[in-house]
Design a protein around this motif. Structure first.
Motif, PDB file in Angstrom:
ATOM      1  N   ILE A 109       1.653   4.294 -10.559  1.00 59.28           N
ATOM      2  CA  ILE A 109       0.414   5.169  -9.768  1.00 59.28           C
ATOM      3  C   ILE A 109      -0.193   5.967 -10.985  1.00 59.28           C
ATOM      4  O   ILE A 109      -1.306   6.323 -11.427  1.00 59.28           O
ATOM      5  CB  ILE A 109       0.580   5.588  -8.653  1.00 59.28           C
ATOM      6  N   GLN A 169      -3.343   4.888 -12.104  1.00 56.85           N
ATOM      7  CA  GLN A 169      -4.436   5.355 -11.306  1.00 56.85           C
ATOM      8  C   GLN A 169      -4.771   6.792 -10.995  1.00 56.85           C
ATOM      9  O   GLN A 169      -5.888   7.240 -10.852  1.00 56.85           O
ATOM     10  CB  GLN A 169      -4.244   4.563  -9.795  1.00 56.85           C
ATOM     11  N   THR A 214       0.743  -1.352   0.027  1.00 58.38           N
ATOM     12  CA  THR A 214       0.049   0.193   0.011  1.00 58.38           C
ATOM     13  C   THR A 214       0.903   1.223   0.021  1.00 58.38           C
ATOM     14  O   THR A 214       1.710   1.288   1.136  1.00 58.38           O
ATOM     15  CB  THR A 214      -0.903  -0.016   1.243  1.00 58.38           C
ATOM     16  N   GLN A 250      -3.472   9.555   0.413  1.00 50.80           N
ATOM     17  CA  GLN A 250      -4.245   8.757  -0.149  1.00 50.80           C
ATOM     18  C   GLN A 250      -3.545   7.436  -0.333  1.00 50.80           C
ATOM     19  O   GLN A 250      -2.732   7.545  -1.103  1.00 50.80           O
ATOM     20  CB  GLN A 250      -4.593   9.480  -1.675  1.00 50.80           C
ATOM     21  N   ASP A 251      -4.390   6.472  -0.320  1.00 48.14           N
ATOM     22  CA  ASP A 251      -3.729   4.913  -0.495  1.00 48.14           C
ATOM     23  C   ASP A 251      -3.813   4.343  -1.741  1.00 48.14           C
ATOM     24  O   ASP A 251      -5.025   4.411  -2.495  1.00 48.14           O
ATOM     25  CB  ASP A 251      -4.416   3.961   0.495  1.00 48.14           C
ATOM     26  N   TYR A 252      -2.830   3.760  -2.539  1.00 53.39           N
ATOM     27  CA  TYR A 252      -2.871   3.184  -3.623  1.00 53.39           C
ATOM     28  C   TYR A 252      -2.157   1.663  -3.573  1.00 53.39           C
ATOM     29  O   TYR A 252      -1.115   1.681  -2.881  1.00 53.39           O
ATOM     30  CB  TYR A 252      -2.128   3.849  -4.721  1.00 53.39           C
TER      31      TYR A 252
END
Lengths: 251, 600
Positions: free
Chosen positions: A38, A42, A5, A19-21
């Motif tokens: 990311i 994302q 994470t 913010q989590d990715y």
């Protein structure tokens, strides 16, 4: 490799948060690769600086799990699968967006450093310098201007009021490299004391610890500058130096 | 979002790009007393020059007194397979030593000889040890020196600013329009003369040593403004990039490793370069290991090791070894310096390589060989310029460094890039300043040009449900890697053109989330226009040249053809379409031609 994470700071001066990715890194990946992954998949607008991806340009400075580092030289296999890894902008400088900060302070300080003033060349018009006389300065010239040393410097970080009269470790080694340059004739002693604020440094060595180039900023750069600053106030040392013809007067 | 306002700055000379060439140009222009603006796509001091490793080629003669500009000129022309603009190669060889000494006067500290002069190292294709260097971080020393000299010359520096288009007043350039990366706001630079120093195009390939910045901006700006490009088929694949782990694939491994004693081996342990010595270089290359080994210590009586053939030759050889099944499982070959040199020597001479392999690959190069393979590194082609003045074929436009074409012919020798930046950066700054001084009459700019451009640039924000710009870039990189790589063939090049065409349509439909403040997705979407333009130019030119030479190898036309050796492929944009033509190479005068008859 298992999943990680990545807790990445997203925001601008008006506010923001982590913010989590979730990512699944490939073998050998570094934090910068994961940030790029990311970005590509994302969050297209995730802001970060980078150029060389090999520890040579000093663009991708960030605080990874609270530690100031180059993202391109921080391997993901430092962490355990399942770990949460926080990536935040370097916090001493004003935020622009996400992982990008306004580092213009450093460029202003750079401009103030009194430049090289050359001594006259050899009769053939060129200069001679011996390797052993430049080894130390070549160490300082390894600086990639990642500004991690500036980021962790307590004076810059915690004393907004001192910023005007303090250059920070990056520019102490710049000053040291000019002062020790075999061809230089300029006297920077009053600049080093009054404008660069060498006296404000209390030698906690935080700068040296984070330097990705392993430059001995404190021992080889700052301490000699402090000694020299002290000497320049000592009339006997000053006189000796003049008699020996060591660098003292502007040419 | 739809705010198309812009700020305006005015300069006599605007330099776009702040690597070695741009900085050197800005310094020279400022020295002429004109007002100078310097635009950097990144922060100052982070441009591609910072990554250069091996050194600056200049015939200082400090290690080999026999060296002189004529030998350097000859090596450069032969390295470029005689396709170089002879006058550029001559000026470069003549002026490089002065430019290096000038850097020293500005504070650069090169490694020294025993008698205190600038030490020079061996590199591929250079007859004598010729590269002034600082370990393997010469580019860092060079850009820092120029940067710290430059900031005291009264130059206005615009950091993290990207130029999107050049503007014209009739047949001359009159300005540049772009945006600030950190705010997303628009900016217009009004300028009498513009110097392009934007570097290369390598980000169009998947395995590359180039950074995000290398999206062919200057090549495209020039083309769109009506200038000629030449030699766009010639792309240098550096023989030694890292291959493992996957995330570092393409990162450069300096030629200095071979210059300082490293040899290439396949997985059978053979020094395979002996099998790939071309006729052209037979006279000066050792054909057996014993002679090559003796060369490291006795250069007078032995010929040089084939490990130091020019880059195009070595890259093709490595490629053939891998294709022949003699490569490593990660598609590389082995580069071994630890057998010949002690650990201390390696750490002193190649500190970045030591660090890079240790940190990124977990390999200790003082104990084990490196795994390496070809990586896209440099484009020889670029803006067609006048050799002496660097003037492009559009009035008021100048170009220097990688973005300019001609200097390196079909293949650049290692070390000739940093010297090129200095020699032609200085000339570009000088002649741009002189042009600006001579400029008569007012500069007029039609504001409608600017307004429609601004609207176009903001379009990705307002489209709904469009394409991801990162995906388009990745597809382009895949296309160029597979179809326009080291070895090319007609049907693959035609297929590449088709794919580029479809990618162009997709690039017109990108959608961006977020705002204008430091938004890399938006920046990428805008960069796609130039990236696709240069990809198309390279592919078209590669299709046109039906022979193999330097950085252009055609599987279907494997031989070098003398007729093609007298021709440049020129690309220009007319009425919105790309037009190709074959134009004769400038002819070398007899006194220089004589240099190639002597000493075969």
């Amino acid at each position: 490799m298992a999943q990680f994470t990545m807790r990445v700071f997203r925001g601008d001066p008006s506010g923001g948060g982590f913010q989590d990715y979730t990512v699944e890194p490939e073998e050998g990946m570094v934090v910068l690769d994961v940030i790029h992954r990311i970005q590509a998949t994302q969050a297209n607008d995730l802001a970060c600086r980078w150029n060389c991806k090999a520890g040579k340009c000093g663009s991708c400075s960030a605080e990874v799990n609270g530690k100031p580092r180059l993202m391109c030289m921080t391997r993901m296999d430092l962490f355990q699968p399942g770990d949460t890894i926080t990536v935040a902008p370097i916090r001493t400088f004003p935020l622009i967006r996400d992982l990008v900060t306004d580092v213009s302070y450093n460029y202003e300080k750079a401009k103030q450093v009194p430049p090289l003033r050359l001594k006259p060349p050899e009769p053939d018009g060129t200069y001679r310098m011996m390797q052993e006389d430049i080894d130390r300065i070549q160490e300082f010239h390894k600086c990639i201007e990642c500004f991690l040393c500036q980021d962790v410097c307590h004076v810059i970080r915690d004393h907004e009021d001192k910023k005007r009269v303090f250059s920070g470790p990056r520019f102490f080694i710049k000053l040291a490299s000019l002062d020790m340059h075999p061809l230089d004739t300029r006297d920077r002693s009053s600049f080093i004391t009054e404008n660069a604020g060498i006296g404000l440094c209390n030698i906690t060595k935080c700068c040296t610890e984070v330097c990705p180039e392993h430059i001995h900023i404190t021992d080889n750069g700052i301490i000699p500058l402090k000694e020299r600053a002290a000497d320049s106030l000592d009339p006997i040392v000053w006189l000796l130096r003049r008699f020996r013809g060591q660098k003292s007067r502007p040419a | 979002m739809a705010n198309a306002d812009y700020e305006t700055h005015e300069h006599d000379v605007l330099v776009i790009g702040a690597g070695g060439a741009g900085l050197r140009a800005a310094i020279e222009a400022a020295a002429q007393g004109v007002s100078v603006g310097l635009v950097c796509k990144s922060l100052l001091g982070k441009a591609h020059t910072v990554m250069a490793e091996g050194g600056i080629a200049a015939s200082l003669g400090n290690v080999w007194p026999e060296d002189n500009w004529q030998v350097h000129f000859r090596d450069t022309m032969r390295g470029g397979k005689m396709l170089n603009n002879w006058r550029m190669a001559q000026l470069h060889a003549q002026e490089a030593p002065d430019r290096v000494l000038e850097l020293e006067r500005w504070g650069a500290l090169f490694d020294r000889t025993k008698d205190g002069r600038i030490l020079q190292r061996d590199f591929g294709g250079h007859r004598y040890a010729r590269l002034a260097h600082v370990g393997d971080r010469t580019g860092l020393e060079m850009i820092r020196t120029l940067q710290y000299h430059g900031i005291h010359q009264g130059i206005d520096v615009y950091m993290e600013c990207k130029v999107e288009r050049l503007l014209k007043d009739g047949d001359r350039v009159c300005g540049a329009f772009g945006y600030w990366r950190n705010t997303g706001k628009f900016v217009f630079f009004k300028a009498k003369a513009i110097v392009l120093a934007t570097g290369g195009v390598g980000k169009a390939w998947k395995v590359t040593s180039n950074s995000w910045e290398y999206t062919g901006d200057g090549h495209s700006l020039a083309l769109w403004a009506g200038a000629d490009l030449i030699d766009m088929e010639f792309v240098q694949f550096h023989p030694t990039g890292m291959v493992w782990p996957p995330s570092v694939r393409g990162i450069l491994v300096t030629e200095g490793v071979r210059g300082d004693g490293g040899t290439l081996k396949n997985t059978k342990g053979e020094r395979f370069m002996f099998n790939y010595i071309p006729e052209f270089f037979k006279g000066e290359t050792a054909d057996n290991e014993a002679e090559a080994d003796r060369w490291y210590t006795d250069k007078k009586n032995n010929r040089r090791t084939p490990d130091l053939l020019p880059r195009d030759e070595v890259a093709r050889a490595i490629n053939a070894e891998i294709k022949g099944g003699r490569g490593t499982p990660h598609d590389g070959v082995l580069l071994d310096i630890c057998t010949r040199r002690p650990a201390d020597y390696i750490r002193k001479r190649l500190p970045s390589m030591y660090h890079q392999f240790k940190e990124l690959a977990g390999v200790d190069i003082t104990k084990e060989p490196m795994e390496v393979g070809p990586t896209c590194h440099y484009i020889m082609g670029g803006v067609r310029v006048d050799a002496d003045t660097t003037a492009a074929t559009v009035k008021g436009l100048f170009a220097a460094g990688e973005v300019a074409g001609g200097m390196h012919g079909s293949n650049r020798l290692g070390g000739n890039s940093l010297s090129d930046l200095l020699v032609f950066g200085r000339r570009a700054g000088l002649y741009a300043a002189l042009y600006a001084k001579d400029f008569g009459g007012p500069l007029t700019v039609e504001s409608s040009q600017v307004e429609s451009l601004a609207r176009e640039m903001l379009a990705p924000f307002t489209r709904s449900g469009g394409e991801n710009p990162y995906a388009i870039q990745a597809d382009l990189q895949e296309t160029m890697q597979n179809l326009v790589g080291l070895i090319r063939t007609e049907h693959e090049l035609r297929e590449a053109l088709k794919r580029i065409e479809s990618l162009k349509h997709r690039a017109g439909r990108t959608h961006i989330d977020g705002g204008r403040t430091y938004n890399p997705g938006w920046h990428m979407a805008l960069d796609l226009a130039s990236l696709l333009t240069v990809a198309e130019c390279c592919t078209l030119a590669a299709l046109e040249r039906r022979e193999s030479r330097g950085g252009h190898t055609r599987d279907d036309h494997p031989y070098t053809d003398d007729a093609w050796g007298k021709i440049n492929v020129v690309i220009r944009q007319r009425q919105g379409a790309l037009a190709l033509s074959r134009e004769p190479l400038p002819e070398m005068p007899a006194e220089l031609r004589a240099l190639f008859q002597e000493r075969k």
